[in-house]
Every structure is written in structure tokens, then in C-alpha cells.
Design a protein around this motif. Sequence first.
Motif, short mmCIF file in Angstrom:
data_model
loop_
_atom_site.label_atom_id
_atom_site.label_comp_id
_atom_site.label_asym_id
_atom_site.label_seq_id
_atom_site.Cartn_x
_atom_site.Cartn_y
_atom_site.Cartn_z
N GLN A 49 37.30 49.21 6.20
CA GLN A 49 36.63 49.77 7.38
C GLN A 49 35.87 51.01 6.95
O GLN A 49 36.28 51.68 6.00
CB GLN A 49 37.70 50.13 8.40
CG GLN A 49 37.21 50.87 9.63
CD GLN A 49 38.16 51.96 10.08
OE1 GLN A 49 39.14 52.26 9.41
NE2 GLN A 49 37.86 52.55 11.20
N HIS A 65 21.50 41.09 11.47
CA HIS A 65 22.80 40.98 10.81
C HIS A 65 23.88 40.38 11.69
O HIS A 65 23.71 40.23 12.90
CB HIS A 65 23.23 42.37 10.30
CG HIS A 65 23.41 43.36 11.41
ND1 HIS A 65 22.46 44.29 11.73
CD2 HIS A 65 24.43 43.57 12.27
CE1 HIS A 65 22.89 45.01 12.75
NE2 HIS A 65 24.09 44.60 13.11
N HIS A 67 28.28 40.63 12.02
CA HIS A 67 29.53 41.18 11.51
C HIS A 67 30.69 40.38 12.08
O HIS A 67 30.80 40.21 13.29
CB HIS A 67 29.71 42.68 11.74
CG HIS A 67 28.87 43.25 12.82
ND1 HIS A 67 29.17 43.10 14.12
CD2 HIS A 67 27.72 43.95 12.77
CE1 HIS A 67 28.25 43.69 14.84
NE2 HIS A 67 27.35 44.22 14.05
N ASN A 69 33.66 41.14 12.42
CA ASN A 69 34.65 41.98 13.10
C ASN A 69 33.94 42.92 14.07
O ASN A 69 32.73 43.09 13.98
CB ASN A 69 35.43 42.81 12.06
CG ASN A 69 36.24 41.93 11.14
OD1 ASN A 69 37.21 41.31 11.55
ND2 ASN A 69 35.83 41.83 9.89
N VAL A 71 32.39 46.16 16.04
CA VAL A 71 31.74 47.41 15.65
C VAL A 71 31.66 48.29 16.90
O VAL A 71 31.38 47.81 18.00
CB VAL A 71 30.31 47.14 15.11
CG1 VAL A 71 29.55 48.44 14.90
CG2 VAL A 71 30.36 46.34 13.81
N PRO A 99 32.73 40.68 17.61
CA PRO A 99 32.71 39.93 16.37
C PRO A 99 31.84 38.67 16.50
O PRO A 99 31.82 38.05 17.56
CB PRO A 99 34.17 39.51 16.15
CG PRO A 99 34.97 40.36 17.06
CD PRO A 99 34.09 40.81 18.17
N ILE A 120 32.82 50.50 11.60
CA ILE A 120 32.63 49.10 11.22
C ILE A 120 33.83 48.62 10.42
O ILE A 120 34.29 49.30 9.49
CB ILE A 120 31.35 48.95 10.36
CG1 ILE A 120 30.13 49.42 11.15
CG2 ILE A 120 31.18 47.51 9.87
CD1 ILE A 120 28.91 49.68 10.31
N CYS A 123 32.69 43.62 7.20
CA CYS A 123 31.41 43.68 6.49
C CYS A 123 30.24 43.48 7.43
O CYS A 123 30.40 43.06 8.58
CB CYS A 123 31.37 42.66 5.35
SG CYS A 123 31.57 40.98 5.91
N MET A 124 29.10 43.82 6.91
CA MET A 124 27.81 43.53 7.56
C MET A 124 27.19 42.43 6.70
O MET A 124 27.06 42.59 5.49
CB MET A 124 26.89 44.75 7.47
CG MET A 124 27.41 45.98 8.12
SD MET A 124 26.96 46.04 9.85
CE MET A 124 25.17 46.20 9.77
N TYR A 126 23.77 40.50 6.15
CA TYR A 126 22.35 40.57 6.51
C TYR A 126 21.74 39.18 6.46
O TYR A 126 22.04 38.38 5.57
CB TYR A 126 21.62 41.54 5.58
CG TYR A 126 22.13 42.95 5.78
CD1 TYR A 126 21.76 43.67 6.92
CD2 TYR A 126 23.01 43.54 4.89
CE1 TYR A 126 22.24 44.95 7.14
CE2 TYR A 126 23.51 44.82 5.10
CZ TYR A 126 23.11 45.52 6.24
OH TYR A 126 23.60 46.78 6.46
N TYR A 136 25.03 41.62 1.78
CA TYR A 136 26.15 42.08 2.60
C TYR A 136 26.50 43.50 2.21
O TYR A 136 26.10 44.00 1.14
CB TYR A 136 27.38 41.17 2.42
CG TYR A 136 28.14 41.47 1.15
CD1 TYR A 136 27.72 41.00 -0.09
CD2 TYR A 136 29.28 42.29 1.18
CE1 TYR A 136 28.39 41.30 -1.25
CE2 TYR A 136 29.97 42.60 0.01
CZ TYR A 136 29.53 42.11 -1.20
OH TYR A 136 30.20 42.44 -2.35
N ASP A 138 30.10 46.18 2.45
CA ASP A 138 31.47 46.45 2.89
C ASP A 138 31.84 47.86 2.45
O ASP A 138 30.98 48.58 1.91
CB ASP A 138 32.45 45.38 2.39
CG ASP A 138 32.57 45.33 0.88
OD1 ASP A 138 32.09 46.27 0.20
OD2 ASP A 138 33.14 44.34 0.36
#
Length: 165
Positions: A49, A65, A67, A69, A71, A99, A120, A123-124, A126, A136, A138
Motif C-alpha cells: 500500500q 487505469h 486498480h 483494490n 483507492v 476495486p 492506494i 497496484c495501478m 495502466y 503497472y 506498486d
Amino acid sequence: MYADMKGSTHVLAPPEIAVVAIPEDERVWVPQAPDVWFRPLMLNTMQGQWCNLLRVRRSGVLSRHLHPNPVHGFVLRGRWHYREHDWVATEGSYVFEPPGEIHTLLVPEDTKEMITFFNITGCMIYLDENNVRTGYEDVFTKIDMCRRHYEACGLGRDYVDRFVR
Ligand code: FE
């Protein structure tokens, strides 16, 4: 804190972090793309995180993007929105991004600068316009970027360690 906790097992708790979020030293901002920077606040390697400020000084599409999880965001300056939604996040707005959602961050033309706090997890990812993955991020890629930048700018590669837990 209870007085009798002193010297107890709580001594094993990691140290807290309390910093002025918008730094006086410009070098603390880590360049991410032209006119885009992030400022690390907490980089949590145990839970994958990170908390940071995102600063953007250009308008138009910033990123598309996904994610996996949730944000959480809080706007400190300026405004922005997602192409996929009608709302606009303005100064003082809280944003929850569920998510799995894919969205495209846009900064309007009249906004010279936006700064948003993001928390966050995971990960993001893209994506391009066809939802093909282009990269990506993290917590570990964030730490790597910080190390490279802080070494290059003279703060030293260990500067980032104060934000790592
Ligand atoms: Fe997002």
C-alpha cells in the motif's frame, strides 16, 4: 497512550510518521512524467500500500487505469475528473474508487495545478484505449523511483527510507 505501556511490547510497533505534506524542498517531489510528480508519505511494504500526493501541472488526459483494490483520495488543490463519470473532484473533495473500475483521469484546461492525496493498495494497472495493459505501479516500483530520484537530486537514495514501513 497508557503510561504502563512504556517499555511494553509496544516498543515493537514501527515508528509513526508526521510530516508536512506539501514540502518546502522541491526535490522531495518525485518526477513521474512531464509536469507530473508524486510526493511519498507512507510506503507500506507489508501490505503493498502507499499514500502519496499527486501533483499535476498540465491539463488533458493523465492516465487510463485499473486498480484491483480500493483507492481513497482527497483533493488539496485544483480539480480533476474521470471521463467515465459526471462528477468533478474539487478542492476539499473526498473520492472513493472501488476495486476493479477502469477510468481515465482528466485535468481540465483551466486548472494550472492539482494536488491530490491518494491512499492506494495493491497496484495501478495502466491501460490504453483498447484496455491493453501498458504498465503497472506498486509500492516497490514507487520506492525504486524515489531512490533513483533522491540519489540524482542530492537528497541521497536513503532519503525514501523515512517513508517506508
Ligand atoms: Fe483511479
